[in-house]
Design a protein around this motif. Sequence first.
Motif, PDB file in Angstrom:
ATOM      1  N   VAL A 101      34.741  25.860  25.874  1.00  0.00           N
ATOM      2  CA  VAL A 101      33.969  26.348  27.024  1.00  0.00           C
ATOM      3  C   VAL A 101      32.743  25.468  27.235  1.00  0.00           C
ATOM      4  O   VAL A 101      32.480  25.005  28.352  1.00  0.00           O
ATOM      5  CB  VAL A 101      33.549  27.828  26.838  1.00  0.00           C
ATOM      6  N   VAL A 102      31.989  25.218  26.177  1.00  0.00           N
ATOM      7  CA  VAL A 102      30.788  24.386  26.297  1.00  0.00           C
ATOM      8  C   VAL A 102      31.170  22.978  26.747  1.00  0.00           C
ATOM      9  O   VAL A 102      30.520  22.404  27.629  1.00  0.00           O
ATOM     10  CB  VAL A 102      29.995  24.351  24.971  1.00  0.00           C
ATOM     11  N   LYS A 103      32.228  22.441  26.189  1.00  0.00           N
ATOM     12  CA  LYS A 103      32.670  21.096  26.569  1.00  0.00           C
ATOM     13  C   LYS A 103      33.035  21.036  28.050  1.00  0.00           C
ATOM     14  O   LYS A 103      32.672  20.093  28.751  1.00  0.00           O
ATOM     15  CB  LYS A 103      33.861  20.674  25.712  1.00  0.00           C
ATOM     16  N   SER A 104      33.722  22.044  28.545  1.00  0.00           N
ATOM     17  CA  SER A 104      34.098  22.051  29.959  1.00  0.00           C
ATOM     18  C   SER A 104      32.871  22.183  30.864  1.00  0.00           C
ATOM     19  O   SER A 104      32.841  21.620  31.953  1.00  0.00           O
ATOM     20  CB  SER A 104      35.110  23.161  30.254  1.00  0.00           C
ATOM     21  N   ILE A 105      31.862  22.899  30.404  1.00  0.00           N
ATOM     22  CA  ILE A 105      30.626  23.040  31.182  1.00  0.00           C
ATOM     23  C   ILE A 105      29.876  21.709  31.220  1.00  0.00           C
ATOM     24  O   ILE A 105      29.442  21.257  32.272  1.00  0.00           O
ATOM     25  CB  ILE A 105      29.737  24.158  30.598  1.00  0.00           C
ATOM     26  N   VAL A 106      29.741  21.073  30.081  1.00  0.00           N
ATOM     27  CA  VAL A 106      28.991  19.816  29.996  1.00  0.00           C
ATOM     28  C   VAL A 106      29.673  18.703  30.793  1.00  0.00           C
ATOM     29  O   VAL A 106      29.007  17.790  31.284  1.00  0.00           O
ATOM     30  CB  VAL A 106      28.779  19.413  28.518  1.00  0.00           C
ATOM     31  N   SER A 140      29.552  17.899  36.840  1.00  0.00           N
ATOM     32  CA  SER A 140      28.526  17.058  37.460  1.00  0.00           C
ATOM     33  C   SER A 140      27.171  17.758  37.439  1.00  0.00           C
ATOM     34  O   SER A 140      27.086  18.965  37.704  1.00  0.00           O
ATOM     35  CB  SER A 140      28.929  16.754  38.898  1.00  0.00           C
ATOM     36  N   GLY A 141      26.121  17.018  37.110  1.00  0.00           N
ATOM     37  CA  GLY A 141      24.773  17.563  37.123  1.00  0.00           C
ATOM     38  C   GLY A 141      24.405  18.347  35.883  1.00  0.00           C
ATOM     39  O   GLY A 141      23.384  19.023  35.844  1.00  0.00           O
ATOM     40  N   ILE A 142      25.231  18.245  34.847  1.00  0.00           N
ATOM     41  CA  ILE A 142      25.003  18.990  33.609  1.00  0.00           C
ATOM     42  C   ILE A 142      25.078  18.008  32.448  1.00  0.00           C
ATOM     43  O   ILE A 142      25.942  17.142  32.414  1.00  0.00           O
ATOM     44  CB  ILE A 142      26.037  20.119  33.448  1.00  0.00           C
ATOM     45  N   CYS A 190      20.234  20.900  21.000  1.00  0.00           N
ATOM     46  CA  CYS A 190      21.567  21.529  21.010  1.00  0.00           C
ATOM     47  C   CYS A 190      21.679  22.544  22.144  1.00  0.00           C
ATOM     48  O   CYS A 190      22.109  23.685  21.947  1.00  0.00           O
ATOM     49  CB  CYS A 190      21.889  22.172  19.672  1.00  0.00           C
ATOM     50  N   MET A 191      21.289  22.097  23.332  1.00  0.00           N
ATOM     51  CA  MET A 191      21.314  22.959  24.508  1.00  0.00           C
ATOM     52  C   MET A 191      21.831  22.190  25.715  1.00  0.00           C
ATOM     53  O   MET A 191      21.743  20.969  25.775  1.00  0.00           O
ATOM     54  CB  MET A 191      19.901  23.473  24.812  1.00  0.00           C
ATOM     55  N   ILE A 192      22.311  22.949  26.676  1.00  0.00           N
ATOM     56  CA  ILE A 192      22.743  22.389  27.952  1.00  0.00           C
ATOM     57  C   ILE A 192      21.514  22.191  28.828  1.00  0.00           C
ATOM     58  O   ILE A 192      20.657  23.067  28.910  1.00  0.00           O
ATOM     59  CB  ILE A 192      23.752  23.336  28.635  1.00  0.00           C
TER      60      ILE A 192
END
Length: 112
Positions: free
Chosen positions: A72-77, A80-82, A89-91
């Motif tokens: 999930v975190v990998k897909s968020i990162v 674009s723009g992230i 250790c934060m987005i």
Amino acid sequence: MAQRARWTSQYEKGLVDVLTEYNFSHYRGQNGWTSEGWNRIVKDLNDHFPEAKFVKSQVRDKEGQMKKEYKVVKSIVNRSGISWNSTSCMINTTPEKWEEIVEVCLFTYVEY
């Protein structure tokens, strides 16, 4: 049946360390960890944290949960723009992107 494990951040880090240590060994098969590998992982984890008294099913469940969370975190990162701040250790992103992330995650990753 084993009781639910009480996972602290220290235990989680210990598990990640042990999994990383054995990742490229004969304990890792084509489809995941071998039975011998799981036994070794649990033994090493319990050697580091004897008070926890983990059993194999608890460690396997936690590894599966952590793998899902990582995806999930990998897909968020990857959006674009992230970006990922490895120091904290934060987005990193804008408030508008956070709203978009929350909306997507609610409809995509919620398990029923």
